[in-house]
Each structure stands twice: as structure tokens, then as C-alpha cells.
Write an enzyme that holds these catalytic residues in place. Structure first.
Site, PDB file in Angstrom:
ATOM      1  N   PHE A 125      61.850  18.037  17.780  1.00  0.00           N
ATOM      2  CA  PHE A 125      60.619  17.813  18.532  1.00  0.00           C
ATOM      3  C   PHE A 125      61.411  17.400  19.711  1.00  0.00           C
ATOM      4  CE2 PHE A 125      57.582  14.408  20.005  1.00  0.00           C
ATOM      5  CZ  PHE A 125      56.406  15.122  19.919  1.00  0.00           C
ATOM      6  N   GLY A 133      60.844   8.730  29.180  1.00  0.00           N
ATOM      7  CA  GLY A 133      60.787   8.343  27.618  1.00  0.00           C
ATOM      8  C   GLY A 133      59.449   7.873  27.403  1.00  0.00           C
ATOM      9  N   ILE A 159      67.252  13.918  21.127  1.00  0.00           N
ATOM     10  CA  ILE A 159      66.775  14.863  20.440  1.00  0.00           C
ATOM     11  C   ILE A 159      67.390  14.767  19.087  1.00  0.00           C
ATOM     12  CG2 ILE A 159      65.713  17.363  20.183  1.00  0.00           C
ATOM     13  CD1 ILE A 159      64.676  15.303  22.501  1.00  0.00           C
ATOM     14  N   ASP A 240      49.671  10.956  16.656  1.00  0.00           N
ATOM     15  CA  ASP A 240      48.872  10.462  15.650  1.00  0.00           C
ATOM     16  C   ASP A 240      48.790  10.400  14.319  1.00  0.00           C
ATOM     17  OD1 ASP A 240      46.254   9.211  16.574  1.00  0.00           O
ATOM     18  OD2 ASP A 240      45.424  10.558  15.449  1.00  0.00           O
ATOM     19  N   GLN A 279      64.206 -24.446  -1.867  1.00  0.00           N
ATOM     20  CA  GLN A 279      62.856 -24.146  -1.312  1.00  0.00           C
ATOM     21  C   GLN A 279      62.921 -23.349  -0.221  1.00  0.00           C
ATOM     22  OE1 GLN A 279      60.308 -27.579  -1.432  1.00  0.00           O
ATOM     23  NE2 GLN A 279      59.694 -27.082  -3.646  1.00  0.00           N
ATOM     24  N   GLN A 337      70.773 -13.080   6.372  1.00  0.00           N
ATOM     25  CA  GLN A 337      71.016 -14.527   6.171  1.00  0.00           C
ATOM     26  C   GLN A 337      71.050 -15.041   4.804  1.00  0.00           C
ATOM     27  OE1 GLN A 337      71.055 -15.870   9.265  1.00  0.00           O
ATOM     28  NE2 GLN A 337      71.546 -17.912   8.467  1.00  0.00           N
ATOM     29  N   ILE A 338      70.317 -14.700   4.040  1.00  0.00           N
ATOM     30  CA  ILE A 338      70.102 -15.236   2.705  1.00  0.00           C
ATOM     31  C   ILE A 338      71.634 -14.424   1.905  1.00  0.00           C
ATOM     32  CG2 ILE A 338      69.211 -14.874   0.453  1.00  0.00           C
ATOM     33  CD1 ILE A 338      66.536 -15.284   1.839  1.00  0.00           C
ATOM     34  N   GLU A 364      59.077   7.087  19.133  1.00  0.00           N
ATOM     35  CA  GLU A 364      57.664   7.447  18.931  1.00  0.00           C
ATOM     36  C   GLU A 364      56.708   6.431  19.443  1.00  0.00           C
ATOM     37  OE1 GLU A 364      56.536   9.509  15.400  1.00  0.00           O
ATOM     38  OE2 GLU A 364      58.815   9.895  14.949  1.00  0.00           O
TER      39      GLU A 364
HETATM   40  C1  LIG Z   1      67.430   7.147  17.613  1.00  0.00           C
HETATM   41  C2  LIG Z   1      66.423   7.733  18.495  1.00  0.00           C
HETATM   42  C3  LIG Z   1      65.881   8.968  18.139  1.00  0.00           C
HETATM   43  C4  LIG Z   1      65.085   9.732  18.997  1.00  0.00           C
HETATM   44  N1  LIG Z   1      64.364  11.006  18.446  1.00  0.00           N
HETATM   45  C5  LIG Z   1      63.824  11.618  19.418  1.00  0.00           C
HETATM   46  C6  LIG Z   1      63.191  12.727  19.398  1.00  0.00           C
HETATM   47  O1  LIG Z   1      63.545  13.520  18.074  1.00  0.00           O
HETATM   48  N2  LIG Z   1      62.399  13.449  20.113  1.00  0.00           N
HETATM   49  C7  LIG Z   1      62.102  12.888  21.341  1.00  0.00           C
HETATM   50  O2  LIG Z   1      61.593  13.618  22.325  1.00  0.00           O
HETATM   51  N3  LIG Z   1      62.440  11.559  21.725  1.00  0.00           N
HETATM   52  C8  LIG Z   1      63.290  10.786  20.788  1.00  0.00           C
HETATM   53  N4  LIG Z   1      63.689   9.628  21.241  1.00  0.00           N
HETATM   54  C9  LIG Z   1      63.358   9.068  22.319  1.00  0.00           C
HETATM   55  C10 LIG Z   1      62.367   8.123  22.453  1.00  0.00           C
HETATM   56  O3  LIG Z   1      61.394   8.554  21.878  1.00  0.00           O
HETATM   57  C11 LIG Z   1      62.608   7.235  23.755  1.00  0.00           C
HETATM   58  O4  LIG Z   1      63.783   6.509  23.712  1.00  0.00           O
HETATM   59  C12 LIG Z   1      61.313   6.106  23.823  1.00  0.00           C
HETATM   60  O5  LIG Z   1      60.341   6.813  24.026  1.00  0.00           O
HETATM   61  C13 LIG Z   1      61.632   5.227  24.959  1.00  0.00           C
HETATM   62  O6  LIG Z   1      62.090   5.915  26.047  1.00  0.00           O
HETATM   63  P1  LIG Z   1      63.305   5.348  27.007  1.00  0.00           P
HETATM   64  O7  LIG Z   1      64.599   5.204  25.898  1.00  0.00           O
HETATM   65  O8  LIG Z   1      63.579   6.290  28.060  1.00  0.00           O
HETATM   66  O9  LIG Z   1      63.128   4.158  27.361  1.00  0.00           O
HETATM   67  P2  LIG Z   1      62.225   3.445  28.374  1.00  0.00           P
HETATM   68  O10 LIG Z   1      61.048   4.549  28.743  1.00  0.00           O
HETATM   69  O11 LIG Z   1      63.178   3.457  29.578  1.00  0.00           O
HETATM   70  O12 LIG Z   1      61.392   2.250  28.135  1.00  0.00           O
HETATM   71  C14 LIG Z   1      62.221   0.717  27.784  1.00  0.00           C
HETATM   72  C15 LIG Z   1      61.675  -0.149  27.575  1.00  0.00           C
HETATM   73  O13 LIG Z   1      60.815  -0.361  28.438  1.00  0.00           O
HETATM   74  C16 LIG Z   1      59.569  -1.068  27.766  1.00  0.00           C
HETATM   75  N5  LIG Z   1      58.434  -0.419  28.009  1.00  0.00           N
HETATM   76  C17 LIG Z   1      58.142   0.998  28.341  1.00  0.00           C
HETATM   77  N6  LIG Z   1      56.753   1.159  28.515  1.00  0.00           N
HETATM   78  C18 LIG Z   1      56.112   0.110  28.700  1.00  0.00           C
HETATM   79  C19 LIG Z   1      54.801  -0.445  29.040  1.00  0.00           C
HETATM   80  N7  LIG Z   1      54.054   0.577  29.194  1.00  0.00           N
HETATM   81  N8  LIG Z   1      54.518  -1.714  28.948  1.00  0.00           N
HETATM   82  C20 LIG Z   1      55.632  -2.626  28.598  1.00  0.00           C
HETATM   83  N9  LIG Z   1      56.845  -2.159  28.188  1.00  0.00           N
HETATM   84  C21 LIG Z   1      57.053  -1.011  28.280  1.00  0.00           C
HETATM   85  C22 LIG Z   1      59.906  -0.931  26.049  1.00  0.00           C
HETATM   86  O14 LIG Z   1      60.418  -2.000  25.750  1.00  0.00           O
HETATM   87  C23 LIG Z   1      60.669   0.332  26.189  1.00  0.00           C
HETATM   88  O15 LIG Z   1      61.803   0.201  25.050  1.00  0.00           O
HETATM   89  C24 LIG Z   1      64.550   8.968  20.310  1.00  0.00           C
HETATM   90  C25 LIG Z   1      65.138   7.592  20.676  1.00  0.00           C
HETATM   91  C26 LIG Z   1      65.911   7.258  19.685  1.00  0.00           C
HETATM   92  C27 LIG Z   1      66.642   5.858  20.204  1.00  0.00           C
END
Ligand SMILES: Cc1cc2nc3c(=O)[nH]c(=O)nc-3n(C[C@H](O)[C@H](O)[C@H](O)COP(=O)(O)OP(=O)(O)OC[C@H]3O[C@@H](n4cnc5c(N)ncnc54)[C@H](O)[C@@H]3O)c2cc1C
Length: 380
Positions: A125, A133, A159, A240, A279, A337-338, A364
């Protein structure tokens, strides 16, 4: 032994219980696998899960079409995650990578589904880009019409299955309108000329992950999934369905962490008695059990609501994902921790869970984004 009493909850039908039992038995015999070569391990897992019939719920059955069963998807992810994070990953990508084709594909595009459901083709995807992102609608990648074709140029990053997938669902800007309404979805076979792996990405819980370059990748107009400009809507519809399943994977990790903690606290003697007797430890265990049940209730509420025909479960799925992933992080932290020093030893199961859980709070839709979604839905 993991607590399975939740299977008696009214969210499930007998077929779900039978499925979970069959899968658990298969997992106990076949998992975990060796993670030293994640590409080979994922290909092998997909082939074996497909052969055993466990990939069938990931996509529409073209011979007998019907909606995706979100409860089965969630039960499968939580069971696989409890046994092996990479097996959960391999399963999840077969669904996420083909979700748009299941929901919006033409009969010709859906021919791929027979192969992905059988474990004979891997899918991915491709939505995220270096500049977009969380801010998906800001994507740069362009798909330009050229006669009967579209030409895709730009980059996708993060990806999952990048480099080993046979087909990619790719989102690109077709420009019908600014922002979210100018994006379309395409089915791009991996061997299409110009589609290249620009970089492999290494993360704390390794799995196949790549940045992809699209250098004038030409696909026929028939590769478009849905209508021009519908890409954002399609991506959100796919999420969704699959967002609750991310919560389910977190739940599987959390259940495993609790099981390991119960074993450890029962067998480790401290101050002349089992760790269990302290406890403060009992307090941790109570909080872990509470978080797990509360997460399960939110996940299976979302899944059941979708399966009962709700057109969208935006609020329910966001709550399930946010709560289950954030609380699983806490549950696993308590398990570490445990376990004392052993909890941070490389190769120990709770150490690997500690690494596995982290990315689920980012992809996601990051936890913060889920909060925004829940707030908007609540204030509507
Ligand atoms: C292991 C892994 C697998 C992935 N696999 C896929 C995949 O198969 N396909 C794909 O298309 N993408 C994939 N992704 C991408 C993933 O969806 C994005 O990393 C994610 O959407 C965050 O985008 P970014 O990394 O650009 O962070 P940014 O968009 O820069 O965001 C950074 C941080 O800002 C904060 N933030 C963002 N928006 C808001 C908001 N509106 N309000 C408050 N805080 C906010 C959040 O804490 C966020 O983590 C993957 C990511 C990882 C780490």
C-alpha cells in the site's frame, strides 16, 4: 496460556471461534520463524499462510463476493501477533495492499485477489511520501494522463513490503481539484518499468520496508482503481476497515506480554516468595489485564459495528487503534519491568515486543491524529 474467554463475547459467531482455534493450533506448530532474513521470512510466511487457507479473509473472494469480515481480520492479527510479529505483518499487508482492489476494483483488477489470497503474490500500500505522512492530502507524486495511459512520477516512502511485493496500490495526484480531491489510486504491478527501490529502510523491529522511486512509470488508464479524484476517499475507506486491525495486532502483543509476565512472576523467587506475592507486582498485573480487556472491547466493538453494515466506523476504529496501541505500549513496558534485567536482553521475547509495538502508534494514523479524529467526530 493466553486468556481466550473473550471469544465467548457476543461480538463473535461460532465460525469466529473455530477460526481462532484452528489458527492458534497452526501458530503453535509453525511460529515463530527465523527473522534473520526478513524478506525471505515474509515470502515464506505468505506462502505458508496462503497454503493453509489463512489469507482468505484478507480480500474479497471473487467467486463468492461479500464484504470483508473485520472480526476475522482482527482475530487473525491478534492471534498471529501473539505468536510472531512478522507473521502478523505478512498477513496484514496482504489485506492493506489489496484493500482498495477488494472495495473498488474492477473484475479484471480483482483477478489479482485470487493470487494474494492464496499466498502466491505479495501486495503493498503506497500512500506516504517524504513530505506527506500524516498530511496525506499534501502528496507530490503525479499521475499525468498521456493518451490511453497514466505516467506516474515521484517518490513513496515507508512502504511495507517495498522491494518484495508483486503489486502496489499507489496513490498519486491527478489534479481534478486541489488537495484531497485531486488524488487517484492505481494498481501498479512491481515489474512495471521505471518502478525502483531507491532505499531499503531499517527500523527497530525489522520488516521489509522501502522508499520507492517512480521514474515515469507508465500504466494503462484501466489500472486506475475507482474514479479519477476518488483516491483520498478510497484510502480512507481502506483504513476504515484495517485501522481496527492495527489495534488487534497491538492487543496480540499485549496478551503475549501478560502471559510472559504471569509465567515469570509465578516462577521467579524474590525475598523468599514468588514475585507474584508482591502487591506492587499484583497492581501491575491488574492494570495490564484491565488495559487488555478494555482494548479488546473497543476493537471488537469497532469490528462488529463494521460487520453489521455500518458504512463508516471512523470514530470506533480511531478509538480502538488509539487505545489498543497506546495501552499495549504500557502493558509491554510493565512486562519488561517485571522481567528485570532479562527484559532488556536482546533476543528475549519481551524485549522484542517492546520494539515491535512502537511503530503501531505511528503508522496508519499516528496516535495524535486519532485524537483529532475522535474529537472531530465527538464535536460533530
Ligand atoms: C514501520 C512503518 C511502516 C509503514 N508502512 C507504511 C506503508 O506500508 N504504506 C504507507 O503508505 N505508509 C507507511 N508508513 C508511513 C506512516 O503511515 C507514516 O510514518 C505516518 O503516517 C506518519 O507520517 P510521518 O512519518 O511523515 O510523520 P509526520 O507526518 O511528520 O508526523 C510526525 C508526528 O507529528 C504528530 N502529528 C501529525 N499530525 C498531527 C496532528 N494533526 N495533530 C497533532 N499531532 C500530529 C504525530 O505525533 C506524528 O507522529 C509506515 C511507517 C512506519 C514507521
Amino acid at each position: 496460556m493466553a486468556d481466550r474467554s473473550f471469544l465467548d463475547w457476543p461480538f463473535f459467531e461460532q465460525r469466529h471461534r473455530d477460526w481462532a482455534d484452528r489458527l492458534d493450533t497452526w501458530c503453535a506448530k509453525n511460529l515463530p520463524v527465523d527473522h534473520s532474513d526478513v524478506d525471505a521470512a515474509c515470502r515464506d510466511l505468505v506462502a505458508r499462510l496462503g497454503e493453509a487457507g489463512f489469507l482468505k479473509p484478507t480480500a474479497v473472494d471473487t467467486a463468492n463476493p461479500g464484504p470483508l469480515d473485520v472480526r476475522t481480520l482482527c482475530l487473525t492479527r491478534e492471534t498471529l501477533a501473539r505468536h510472531d510479529g512478522l507473521a502478523d505483518f505478512a498477513f496484514a499487508m496482504q489485506g492493506l495492499g489489496t484493500g482498495a482492489i477488494s472495495l473498488f476494483g474492477t473484475p479484471e483488477q480483482q483477478q489479482w485477489l485470487d493470487r494474494t489470497r492464496a499466498g502466491k503474490a505479495l501486495s503493498a500500500f503506497a500512500l506516504s511520501e517524504p513530505r506527506s505522512g500524516s498530511d496525506v492530502a499534501n502528496m507530490d507524486m503525479a499521475a499525468t494522463r498521456d493518451g490511453g495511459d497514466y505516467v506516474l512520477s515521484g517518490e513513496k516512502t515507508w512502504i511495507s513490503n517495498g522491494g518484495i511485493a508483486d503489486l502496489y496500490t499507489v496513490f498519486a495526484r491527478t489534479g481534478e481539484a486541489p488537495g484531497a480531491r485531486g488524488i487517484s489510486a492505481f494498481l501498479v504491478p512491481a515489474d512495471t518499468p521505471g518502478l525502483e527501490v531507491a532505499e531499503r529502510l531499517d527500523v527497530i523491529a525489522p520488516h521489509p520496508l522501502a522508499r520507492l522511486a517512480f521514474n515515469d512509470v507508465r500504466v494503462p488508464a484501466s489500472a486506475m482503481i475507482g474514479k479519477p479524484g476518488d483516491g483520498f476517499k478510497i484510502a480512507m475507506s481502506v483504513l476504515d476497515v484495517f485501522r481496527s486491525t492495527v489495534g488487534a495486532a497491538a492487543l496480540g502483543f499485549a496478551r503475549r506480554a501478560l502471559d510472559e509476565t504471569l509465567d515469570r512472576a509465578g516462577s521467579r523467587e524474590l525475598f523468599g516468595a514468588p514475585l507474584f506475592d508482591l502487591q506492587m507486582v499484583q497492581g501491575h498485573i491488574a492494570e495490564m489485564a484491565l488495559d487488555i480487556d478494555a482494548a479488546a472491547l473497543l476493537i471488537y466493538r469497532a469490528a462488529w459495528t463494521k460487520d453489521m453494515g455500518a458504512p463508516r466506523v471512523t470514530r470506533e476504529a480511531a478509538m480502538a487503534k488509539l487505545f489498543a496501541t497506546d495501552r499495549a505500549q504500557e502493558v509491554i513496558d510493565k512486562a519488561v519491568q517485571i522481567h528485570g534485567g532479562d527484559g532488556v536482553r536482546r533476543g528475549h521475547i519481551v524485549e522484542s515486543l517492546y520494539r515491535e509495538i512502537r511503530a503501531l502508534r505511528i503508522y496508519e494514523g499516528a496516535s495524535d491524529v486519532q485524537k483529532v479524529v475522535i474529537a472531530r467526530q465527538t464535536m460533530k
